[in-house]
Design a protein around this motif. Structure first.
Motif, PDB file in Angstrom:
ATOM      1  N   LEU A  44     -16.976   9.812  -4.237  1.00  0.00           N
ATOM      2  CA  LEU A  44     -15.586   9.650  -4.673  1.00  0.00           C
ATOM      3  C   LEU A  44     -15.502   9.673  -6.205  1.00  0.00           C
ATOM      4  N   ASP A  69      -8.774  -1.219  -0.596  1.00  0.00           N
ATOM      5  CA  ASP A  69      -7.465  -0.576  -0.393  1.00  0.00           C
ATOM      6  C   ASP A  69      -7.287   0.608  -1.347  1.00  0.00           C
ATOM      7  N   GLU A  73       0.561   4.245  -2.652  1.00  0.00           N
ATOM      8  CA  GLU A  73       0.301   5.610  -2.196  1.00  0.00           C
ATOM      9  C   GLU A  73       1.228   6.614  -2.874  1.00  0.00           C
ATOM     10  N   GLN A 110       0.819  -1.197   0.000  1.00  0.00           N
ATOM     11  CA  GLN A 110       0.000   0.000   0.000  1.00  0.00           C
ATOM     12  C   GLN A 110       0.870   1.272   0.000  1.00  0.00           C
ATOM     13  N   THR A 111       2.040   1.233   0.635  1.00  0.00           N
ATOM     14  CA  THR A 111       2.875   2.443   0.693  1.00  0.00           C
ATOM     15  C   THR A 111       3.386   2.836  -0.695  1.00  0.00           C
ATOM     16  N   ARG A 143       0.037   9.824  -4.961  1.00  0.00           N
ATOM     17  CA  ARG A 143       0.488  11.154  -4.530  1.00  0.00           C
ATOM     18  C   ARG A 143       1.085  11.944  -5.692  1.00  0.00           C
ATOM     19  N   GLN A 164      -9.376   3.675  -0.514  1.00  0.00           N
ATOM     20  CA  GLN A 164      -8.781   4.457   0.572  1.00  0.00           C
ATOM     21  C   GLN A 164      -7.859   5.545  -0.001  1.00  0.00           C
ATOM     22  N   LEU A 165      -7.119   5.199  -1.049  1.00  0.00           N
ATOM     23  CA  LEU A 165      -6.206   6.171  -1.679  1.00  0.00           C
ATOM     24  C   LEU A 165      -6.983   7.218  -2.489  1.00  0.00           C
ATOM     25  N   ARG A 222      -9.908   8.257  -1.705  1.00  0.00           N
ATOM     26  CA  ARG A 222     -10.482   9.130  -0.669  1.00  0.00           C
ATOM     27  C   ARG A 222      -9.431  10.137  -0.188  1.00  0.00           C
ATOM     28  N   GLN A 223      -8.199   9.680  -0.073  1.00  0.00           N
ATOM     29  CA  GLN A 223      -7.113  10.524   0.442  1.00  0.00           C
ATOM     30  C   GLN A 223      -6.659  11.563  -0.583  1.00  0.00           C
ATOM     31  N   TYR A 224      -6.504  11.136  -1.852  1.00  0.00           N
ATOM     32  CA  TYR A 224      -5.909  12.041  -2.846  1.00  0.00           C
ATOM     33  C   TYR A 224      -6.911  12.633  -3.833  1.00  0.00           C
ATOM     34  N   ARG A 225      -8.143  12.076  -3.873  1.00  0.00           N
ATOM     35  CA  ARG A 225      -9.206  12.614  -4.731  1.00  0.00           C
ATOM     36  C   ARG A 225      -8.786  12.664  -6.194  1.00  0.00           C
TER      37      ARG A 225
END
Ligand code: NCD
Ligand code: ZN
Ligand code: ZN
Length: 361
Positions: free
Chosen positions: A176, A142, A119, A115-116, A123, A145-146, A148-151
């Motif tokens: 989303l 999974d 990500e 996942q890192t 990013r 989730q990314l 949601r974080q980075y749109r």
């Protein structure tokens, strides 16, 4: 009787063209010919056929080859790597249609299961072009989730189960920025077909249960699904008959007639078909339809899928023997007739890179 329908700017945003190191399976010319014969104006090609398009050099090799051979318009995906090639994004972004991230086992070596690292790609990928993901089952959660974080807009390729539809319907309800693609083989075939199809019924994701198939049709009728994509991935019959056959099936020439069958049976409307194979994929990838770019289809014409009539070099189809509805009569691109229902009329190299010519700002 005939029922002529005109569809503007059909795009298949998920194909694996062949050529270069895989020319024995097909060429950019033969597989873009299959695209025209299937009614498509344009195709978006995945990054995992050798050489993988994960560095500027591999990308340039593929750009040169497809530019010389393609008879339909096209775009290329860049591939994310496990060793994190995100530093190369600024140098390639203007040449590609999007980023592909493989999050589950696949052909080639582009799997990213941490996942890192995923990500990092979310990013650094420039937000103005979509990310397309191969994610199955829990992996969908999974990836969401990314998102949601980075749109960043994310297209979920070849969704094949009721479980995945559930995750993505909820994601859409949450607002989303996601889209859903489904392949014809997951709509018209199930795990029950694997015994008789053998390796011709092997692809990734694999064929699923009847209950999953029903859930996909239900999701389409409810308007949750954005795109029908072929995941066109031809392999030779000889390769498919080997003890460990490669995964993947051809699909460019059978998608529209299979949807025509659904139209005929009252499972889909013409408006839904146009949205799924043309309008929605163009919007997702910001592609402007060039003037006088359309396909004429006779939706009264029924026929049986037969390998003799295919343009794809592999010369077989998992749908062989099925009676389908819809004959492609003509394809026009930029005012030029490029397919007349039998022959390809466009010269090699006629196709253009959409990311240079047709992007809506
Ligand atoms: C694809 C191919 O053969 O290019 N096969 C498939 O089953 N979809 C590669 C891939 O995405 O696994
Ligand atoms: Zn995939
Ligand atoms: Zn694929």
């Amino acid at each position: 009787m005939s029922r002529l329908v005109k569809i503007s700017g059909m795009v298949d945003p998920h194909v694996h063209l062949r050529g270069l190191e895989w020319s024995h399976k097909g060429t950019f010319h033969s597989e873009t010919s299959a695209a025209l014969a299937g009614g498509y104006w344009a195709v978006l090609d995945m990054p995992n056929t050798p050489p993988s398009t994960v560095r500027q050099s591999g990308l340039q090799t593929k750009l040169n080859a497809i530019d010389a051979e393609a008879v339909c318009d096209w775009g290329l995906y860049y591939g994310a790597t496990a060793d994190n090639n995100s530093a190369t994004y600024p140098s390639i972004i203007d040449d590609v249609c999007g980023l592909k991230i493989y999050n589950n086992a696949t052909t080639g070596d582009l799997l990213i299961d941490t996942q890192t690292i995923r990500e990092q790609h979310f990013r650094y990928w420039p937000a103005h072009k979509p990310i397309a993901v191969h994610a199955e089952g829990e992996t969908v959660v999974d990836i969401l989730q990314l998102v949601r974080q980075y749109r960043k807009f994310t297209h979920f390729c070849h969704i094949s189960t009721a479980e995945e539809i559930g995750y993505l319907s909820a994601a859409k309800a949450e607002g989303l920025p996601v889209s859903i693609g489904i392949c014809p083989h997951h709509l018209y075939l199930s795990e029950n077909d694997v015994p008789h199809l053998g390796a011709l019924g092997r692809m990734k994701p694999e064929l699923k249960t009847k209950a999953d198939v029903n859930a996909l049709w239900q999701a389409i009728s409810e308007g949750v699904v954005d795109v029908i994509e072929s995941d066109h991935a031809p392999h030779t019959l000889a390769e498919k008959l080997m003890p460990t056959p490669p995964s993947g099936v051809p699909g460019l020439e059978t998608t529209l007639p299979l949807l025509g069958l659904a139209l005929h049976e009252g499972r889909l409307t013409l408006e839904q078909i146009v949205a799924l194979v043309a309008d929605n994929p163009r919007h997702i990838f910001h592609l402007a339809c060039p003037p006088e770019t359309y396909t004429l289809i006779d939706f009264e014409y029924t026929y049986i899928i037969d390998r003799q009539n295919l343009h794809t070099r592999c010369g077989w189809s998992p749908f062989e023997g099925m009676r389908v509805v819809g004959k492609i009569i003509e394809v026009w691109i930029r005012g030029q007739k490029v397919y007349n229902g039998e022959q390809i009329l466009a010269p090699s190299g006629f196709g253009r890179n959409l990311c240079h010519n047709s992007l809506i700002p």
